[in-house]
Design a protein around this motif. Structure first.
Motif, PDB file in Angstrom:
ATOM      1  N   THR A 218       0.830  -1.211   0.000  1.00  0.00           N
ATOM      2  CA  THR A 218       0.000   0.000   0.000  1.00  0.00           C
ATOM      3  C   THR A 218       0.859   1.252   0.000  1.00  0.00           C
ATOM      4  O   THR A 218       0.576   2.215  -0.728  1.00  0.00           O
ATOM      5  CB  THR A 218      -0.948   0.012   1.211  1.00  0.00           C
ATOM      6  OG1 THR A 218      -1.851  -1.091   1.096  1.00  0.00           O
ATOM      7  CG2 THR A 218      -1.753   1.310   1.270  1.00  0.00           C
ATOM      8  N   ARG A 221       2.230   1.735  -3.439  1.00  0.00           N
ATOM      9  CA  ARG A 221       1.170   2.239  -4.323  1.00  0.00           C
ATOM     10  C   ARG A 221       0.979   3.742  -4.141  1.00  0.00           C
ATOM     11  O   ARG A 221       0.775   4.478  -5.112  1.00  0.00           O
ATOM     12  CB  ARG A 221      -0.152   1.520  -4.048  1.00  0.00           C
ATOM     13  CG  ARG A 221      -0.226   0.094  -4.572  1.00  0.00           C
ATOM     14  CD  ARG A 221      -1.389  -0.653  -3.935  1.00  0.00           C
ATOM     15  NE  ARG A 221      -2.672  -0.023  -4.164  1.00  0.00           N
ATOM     16  CZ  ARG A 221      -3.687  -0.024  -3.292  1.00  0.00           C
ATOM     17  NH1 ARG A 221      -3.534  -0.619  -2.100  1.00  0.00           N
ATOM     18  NH2 ARG A 221      -4.826   0.547  -3.587  1.00  0.00           N
ATOM     19  N   ARG A 233      -5.965   4.709  -4.468  1.00  0.00           N
ATOM     20  CA  ARG A 233      -6.980   3.655  -4.520  1.00  0.00           C
ATOM     21  C   ARG A 233      -7.339   3.260  -5.946  1.00  0.00           C
ATOM     22  O   ARG A 233      -7.931   2.202  -6.167  1.00  0.00           O
ATOM     23  CB  ARG A 233      -8.225   4.096  -3.749  1.00  0.00           C
ATOM     24  CG  ARG A 233      -8.034   4.096  -2.228  1.00  0.00           C
ATOM     25  CD  ARG A 233      -9.262   4.626  -1.515  1.00  0.00           C
ATOM     26  NE  ARG A 233      -9.351   6.066  -1.626  1.00  0.00           N
ATOM     27  CZ  ARG A 233      -8.955   6.916  -0.693  1.00  0.00           C
ATOM     28  NH1 ARG A 233      -8.451   6.460   0.435  1.00  0.00           N
ATOM     29  NH2 ARG A 233      -9.060   8.216  -0.876  1.00  0.00           N
ATOM     30  N   HIS A 237      -4.547  -2.962  -6.225  1.00  0.00           N
ATOM     31  CA  HIS A 237      -3.592  -3.594  -5.305  1.00  0.00           C
ATOM     32  C   HIS A 237      -3.044  -4.900  -5.874  1.00  0.00           C
ATOM     33  O   HIS A 237      -1.825  -5.121  -5.892  1.00  0.00           O
ATOM     34  CB  HIS A 237      -4.280  -3.850  -3.962  1.00  0.00           C
ATOM     35  CG  HIS A 237      -3.366  -4.391  -2.902  1.00  0.00           C
ATOM     36  ND1 HIS A 237      -2.775  -3.590  -1.948  1.00  0.00           N
ATOM     37  CD2 HIS A 237      -2.913  -5.657  -2.653  1.00  0.00           C
ATOM     38  CE1 HIS A 237      -2.018  -4.331  -1.159  1.00  0.00           C
ATOM     39  NE2 HIS A 237      -2.091  -5.591  -1.565  1.00  0.00           N
ATOM     40  N   SER A 238      -3.928  -5.770  -6.341  1.00  0.00           N
ATOM     41  CA  SER A 238      -3.502  -7.098  -6.816  1.00  0.00           C
ATOM     42  C   SER A 238      -2.616  -7.003  -8.050  1.00  0.00           C
ATOM     43  O   SER A 238      -1.570  -7.657  -8.137  1.00  0.00           O
ATOM     44  CB  SER A 238      -4.728  -7.965  -7.116  1.00  0.00           C
ATOM     45  OG  SER A 238      -5.462  -8.197  -5.937  1.00  0.00           O
ATOM     46  N   LYS A 241       0.804  -5.489  -7.112  1.00  0.00           N
ATOM     47  CA  LYS A 241       1.634  -6.460  -6.396  1.00  0.00           C
ATOM     48  C   LYS A 241       2.201  -7.499  -7.347  1.00  0.00           C
ATOM     49  O   LYS A 241       3.393  -7.839  -7.289  1.00  0.00           O
ATOM     50  CB  LYS A 241       0.804  -7.132  -5.302  1.00  0.00           C
ATOM     51  CG  LYS A 241       1.579  -8.127  -4.456  1.00  0.00           C
ATOM     52  CD  LYS A 241       0.691  -8.679  -3.343  1.00  0.00           C
ATOM     53  CE  LYS A 241       1.449  -9.676  -2.473  1.00  0.00           C
ATOM     54  NZ  LYS A 241       0.587 -10.204  -1.378  1.00  0.00           N
ATOM     55  N   SER A 262       0.129  -6.742   7.731  1.00  0.00           N
ATOM     56  CA  SER A 262       0.567  -6.471   6.361  1.00  0.00           C
ATOM     57  C   SER A 262       1.982  -6.995   6.157  1.00  0.00           C
ATOM     58  O   SER A 262       2.840  -6.832   7.034  1.00  0.00           O
ATOM     59  CB  SER A 262       0.552  -4.968   6.075  1.00  0.00           C
ATOM     60  OG  SER A 262      -0.760  -4.476   6.030  1.00  0.00           O
TER      61      SER A 262
END
Length: 275
Positions: A218, A221, A233, A237-238, A241, A262
């Protein structure tokens, strides 16, 4: 002393047959054309990040002397004799801001050589990029002030702010378009550095050094989103990663309150070695 049938034969012998020491002695005795010699400086774009504020930062100094007295500028200065530009930029950063920049955190950016970029004369500058944590700077003898400016991307411009100072730089042209301006061509150097980071961060994410020795997905990102000028946002995320794990090493977990901890990562060592 060797005898030669012509100057061309003499030149051919010393350049292609003579031992190097003999060649150097001969070379220094020849009449050489005189060329104007430029001065060489270094300038450094130092990026930082404040995790608590979720704020990207850029380090600037306020010049104490002419030219551009009282103007804000990148840290930098003249290269000394018998000094590499890499050593020079790290020395100048220490002298002007009190910050020590490690070799692993510095990469060469671009050489700026426009004839009239410095009012003092013909001055070529070699610029650098550095990514560090937000360590408090200290103004040196040649600077009135040294401070971190907030850096925001707003569409096709970047905005640097600190108190009532606001500097805007067009990402397409490099021109200053705000009420305050920078010394020399430092707006263009910043533009070049910012665009370099954007163009490389998907395959060489050294900018994540601003997060320190460890970070979460996060947090990574959030840093990427700052350079893209979007809400973090919107960076899935996926997918993020999956694309970036090849550059990370998992080193543990960090509690985040309710729910699962995390995972935390660091950059692979070989990324720094590329520089």
């Amino acid at each position: 002393m060797k005898q030669f049938s012509s100057q061309a034969a003499e030149k051919d012998y010393y350049e292609h047959e003579a031992p190097e020491a003999e060649f150097i002695t001969w070379y220094k005795q020849q009449e050489q054309p005189e060329y104007d010699k430029p001065s060489v400086t270094v300038d450094i774009v130092i990026m930082g990040y404040n995790k608590a504020e979720d704020q990207l930062k850029l380090l600037l100094i306020q010049r104490r002397g002419n030219p551009y007295r009282n103007s804000w500028a990148l840290p930098g200065g003249f290269v000394e004799r018998n000094e590499s530009t890499n050593d020079s930029v790290r020395r100048e950063t220490k002298e002007e801001t009190g910050l020590t920049i490690g070799r692993r955190n510095v990469e060469q950016l671009h050489t700026f050589s426009s004839p009239h970029r410095d009012p003092r004369g013909w001055v070529i500058t070699v610029s650098y990029l550095a990514f560090i944590g937000q360590v408090p700077p200290t103004a040196g003898d040649d600077t009135q002030d040294a401070r971190w400016f907030n850096l925001e991307r707003q569409a096709d411009k970047i905005v640097l702010t600190s108190d009532d100072i606001e500097i805007e730089i067009d990402l397409e042209t490099g021109k200053s378009i705000g009420k305050d301006t920078l010394a020399f061509d430092h707006n263009e150097i910043i533009r070049k550095g910012f665009n370099r980071i954007v163009n490389k961060m998907d395959h060489e994410p050294l900018i994540l050094q601003v997060l320190g020795d460890e970070f979460t997905i996060t947090e990574a990102r959030k840093v990427f989103a700052k350079f893209l000028g979007v809400d973090y946002r919107t960076v899935d995320h996926s997918n993020f990663k999956k694309a970036m794990l090849q550059y990370f090493v998992e080193i543990g977990e960090r509690p985040v309150g309710i729910g699962r901890p995390s995972k935390i990562y660091r950059l692979k060592d070989e990324l720094g070695e590329k520089k």
